[in-house]
Design a protein around this motif. Structure first.
Motif, short mmCIF file in Angstrom:
data_model
loop_
_atom_site.label_atom_id
_atom_site.label_comp_id
_atom_site.label_asym_id
_atom_site.label_seq_id
_atom_site.Cartn_x
_atom_site.Cartn_y
_atom_site.Cartn_z
N PHE A 166 0.88 -1.11 0.09
CA PHE A 166 0.02 -0.06 0.02
C PHE A 166 0.79 1.33 -0.11
O PHE A 166 0.41 2.30 -0.46
CB PHE A 166 -1.10 0.11 1.17
CG PHE A 166 -2.04 -1.10 1.07
CD1 PHE A 166 -2.98 -0.88 0.27
CD2 PHE A 166 -1.98 -2.20 1.88
CE1 PHE A 166 -4.13 -1.88 0.03
CE2 PHE A 166 -2.94 -3.03 1.86
CZ PHE A 166 -3.84 -2.93 0.94
N GLN B 285 -5.46 3.11 -5.93
CA GLN B 285 -6.11 2.22 -4.34
C GLN B 285 -7.44 2.45 -4.22
O GLN B 285 -8.60 1.93 -4.25
CB GLN B 285 -5.09 2.60 -3.27
CG GLN B 285 -3.78 1.93 -3.37
CD GLN B 285 -3.25 2.20 -1.91
OE1 GLN B 285 -3.86 2.19 -0.97
NE2 GLN B 285 -1.95 2.55 -2.02
N VAL B 286 -7.77 4.04 -4.33
CA VAL B 286 -9.07 4.51 -4.14
C VAL B 286 -10.20 4.11 -5.33
O VAL B 286 -11.27 3.53 -5.02
CB VAL B 286 -9.09 6.05 -3.87
CG1 VAL B 286 -10.58 6.58 -3.83
CG2 VAL B 286 -8.30 6.41 -2.91
N TRP C 15 -10.99 0.38 -4.64
CA TRP C 15 -11.98 0.22 -3.70
C TRP C 15 -13.37 0.45 -3.99
O TRP C 15 -14.34 -0.40 -3.70
CB TRP C 15 -11.42 0.78 -2.41
CG TRP C 15 -10.48 0.26 -1.72
CD1 TRP C 15 -9.20 1.26 -1.51
CD2 TRP C 15 -10.07 -0.62 -1.11
NE1 TRP C 15 -8.31 0.30 -0.58
CE2 TRP C 15 -8.64 -0.84 -0.60
CE3 TRP C 15 -10.91 -1.93 -0.82
CZ2 TRP C 15 -8.45 -1.95 0.19
CZ3 TRP C 15 -10.25 -2.75 -0.19
CH2 TRP C 15 -9.09 -2.99 0.46
N TYR C 16 -13.31 1.61 -4.88
CA TYR C 16 -14.71 1.97 -5.30
C TYR C 16 -15.27 1.09 -6.04
O TYR C 16 -16.42 0.73 -6.33
CB TYR C 16 -14.67 3.26 -5.94
CG TYR C 16 -15.80 4.12 -6.50
CD1 TYR C 16 -16.67 4.18 -5.40
CD2 TYR C 16 -15.96 4.53 -7.70
CE1 TYR C 16 -17.98 4.98 -6.02
CE2 TYR C 16 -17.35 5.04 -7.89
CZ TYR C 16 -18.31 5.15 -7.10
OH TYR C 16 -19.51 5.94 -7.61
N ILE D 179 -14.69 -2.16 -6.29
CA ILE D 179 -15.04 -3.35 -5.61
C ILE D 179 -16.48 -3.23 -4.93
O ILE D 179 -17.09 -4.06 -4.85
CB ILE D 179 -13.94 -3.69 -4.45
CG1 ILE D 179 -12.78 -4.11 -5.23
CG2 ILE D 179 -14.49 -4.82 -3.59
CD1 ILE D 179 -11.33 -4.35 -4.27
N GLY D 180 -16.69 -1.89 -4.17
CA GLY D 180 -17.76 -1.65 -3.67
C GLY D 180 -19.14 -1.52 -4.81
O GLY D 180 -20.20 -2.08 -4.43
N ALA E 84 -15.27 4.29 -0.20
CA ALA E 84 -13.94 3.85 -0.98
C ALA E 84 -12.79 5.03 -0.79
O ALA E 84 -11.52 4.69 -0.42
CB ALA E 84 -14.17 4.14 -2.36
N LEU F 83 -11.54 4.28 2.96
CA LEU F 83 -10.78 3.19 2.97
C LEU F 83 -9.48 3.17 2.30
O LEU F 83 -8.10 2.92 2.69
CB LEU F 83 -11.41 1.91 2.57
CG LEU F 83 -10.66 0.46 2.72
CD1 LEU F 83 -10.59 0.22 4.12
CD2 LEU F 83 -11.87 -0.49 1.74
N GLY F 84 -9.47 3.81 1.36
CA GLY F 84 -8.30 4.23 0.69
C GLY F 84 -7.13 4.94 1.17
O GLY F 84 -5.81 4.66 1.11
#
Length: 405
Positions: A109, A117-118, A121-122, A124-125, A249, A252-253
């Motif tokens: 990371f 990364q952000v 995560w977005y 994935i959501g 997202a 978390l990122g």
């Protein structure tokens, strides 16, 4: 003579740049009157605000964006600190698997672009979670889907006695006073424990006192708060609190990215301490938890704070990538206003001032914390050496006076 020549050249270049900028911008009119006009558009991701894009002003819209930034940064600072400390300590674990897993987390990371990364995560959501029609329902208490997470949320009410809704403010005030009293009692018990060597259980007593004050005042005020459970209306959540994918997202990122850097700060600060301190703690029979919380971390904290402060400031500035996941932070909202009506100079001036104020506020809080920790260490040093003082306190906490180990 050479020093004066360098300064004169520097002043000349600065004056030329200022003159050029003034001339380039001098043909247009400036002002902030446009901020009082209706915004003309709405935004999402609102929480604890009442904003109507058709009637509220652009200035109100901008402050809604500022609030969105503040709540993201506040959550990221709290979560990344906890995550960083856990991972940093895990990197020094004697367990090969645990230490290598922590190292992999840090390297992965820390060396990956934050924006990537952000966005991951977005994605994935949005695409990894079920749709709202196939929502994951946990006891009609929690819902999980690609629309986010819906959670219960407290809401004010008149209560048993039919009081006003502002009674919840009274209860919050009681909680603040109760927390201050509990901390004062905890500090006093710690001082007694340190002076006599007798176990006083300051943490347990303080937490029990605060819990007692909270429960008793809650019922005496007629239960001024109730839990509002979430429900599903059509394709959206209603009631309760919804954590949207954009907020999740971004948070978390930023958390894992900032936490990876904090983990390295924690690891380096602990390793910078003399090994004799750990050996002394082991010699008196302290457990790993006692050694870490009573000896290692308190001393390493003084070295951590300046570097951790920089990471907090970076988290504040890095939050501006919210535009990539359509989260309406202050930078995204300001860009929308600028794109609709122009006034780019004024808008970016507001952005710069706002981020500066937020960063200075974070620095002020961390400098105060650093000053208090430094003053406490100096006070410990006047009584005895810092390590010796902590070892004595730790030993007394472990073996009550009058008893043998």
């Amino acid at each position: 003579m050479r020093r004066w020549a360098v300064q004169i050249v520097y002043l000349a270049i600065t004056a030329f740049v200022i003159f050029y900028v003034v001339q380039a911008l001098g043909e247009r009119e400036y002002g902030f009157g446009f901020l009082n006009q209706p915004a003309g558009f709405d935004i999402g991701n609102q929480w604890l605000v009442d904003f109507d894009g058709t009637t509220s002003s652009r200035l109100t819209l901008f402050f809604v964006g500022v609030w969105s930034t503040v709540r993201v940064v506040a959550v990221v600072i709290a979560l990344s600190t906890v995550l960083g400390v856990i991972v940093g300590v895990a990197r020094l674990s004697p367990s090969w698997l645990l230490s290598k897993t922590a190292m992999l987390f840090v390297e992965l990371f820390r060396n990956t672009p934050l924006y990537v990364q952000v966005v991951i995560w977005y994605a994935i959501g949005l695409f990894g979670l079920p749709t709202i029609q196939n929502v994951v329902n946990i006891g009609n208490f929690l819902f999980l889907s690609n629309r986010g997470v819906a959670l219960p949320w407290p809401h004010e009410q008149g209560g048993f006695w039919g009081g006003a809704d502002w009674m919840v403010g009274v209860w919050v005030g009681v909680l603040v006073i109760g927390g201050a009293v509990a901390l004062k009692v905890r500090k006093r018990l710690q001082n007694q424990e340190q002076a006599t060597g007798q176990t006083r259980y300051p943490n347990r007593i303080a937490m029990g006192m605060f819990a007692g004050i909270a429960v008793v005042s809650f019922f005496l005020l007629g239960m001024p708060v109730y839990v509002d459970r979430p429900i599903i209306e059509g394709t959206n959540y209603a009631e309760g609190m919804a954590v949207r994918p954009e907020f999740a997202a971004l948070t978390l990122g930023l958390t894992v990215y900032t936490g990876a850097f904090i983990a390295e700060i924690v690891r380096a600060s602990i390793q910078a301490l003399p090994k004799g301190q750990t050996e002394a703690a082991n010699a008196i029979g302290l457990s790993n938890y006692q050694r870490l919380t009573l000896i290692i971390l308190p001393q390493a904290l003084r070295q951590m704070i300046p570097s951790i402060t920089n990471q907090y400031l970076n988290a504040n500035k890095n939050s501006s990538i919210a535009l990539g996941v359509s989260y309406f932070d202050l930078f995204f909202v300001a860009n929308i206003i600028s794109n609709k009506i122009g006034h780019a100079v004024e808008i970016f001036f507001m952005i710069i001032v706002t981020y500066t104020v937020l960063s200075l506020s974070i620095s002020l809080v961390m400098n105060i914390a650093n000053s208090r920790i430094t003053a406490r260490d100096k006070e410990d040093g006047t009584r005895t050496s810092g390590l010796r003082q902590r070892l004595i306190y730790a030993l007394r906490s472990r073996v009550p006076m009058g008893e043998t180990s």
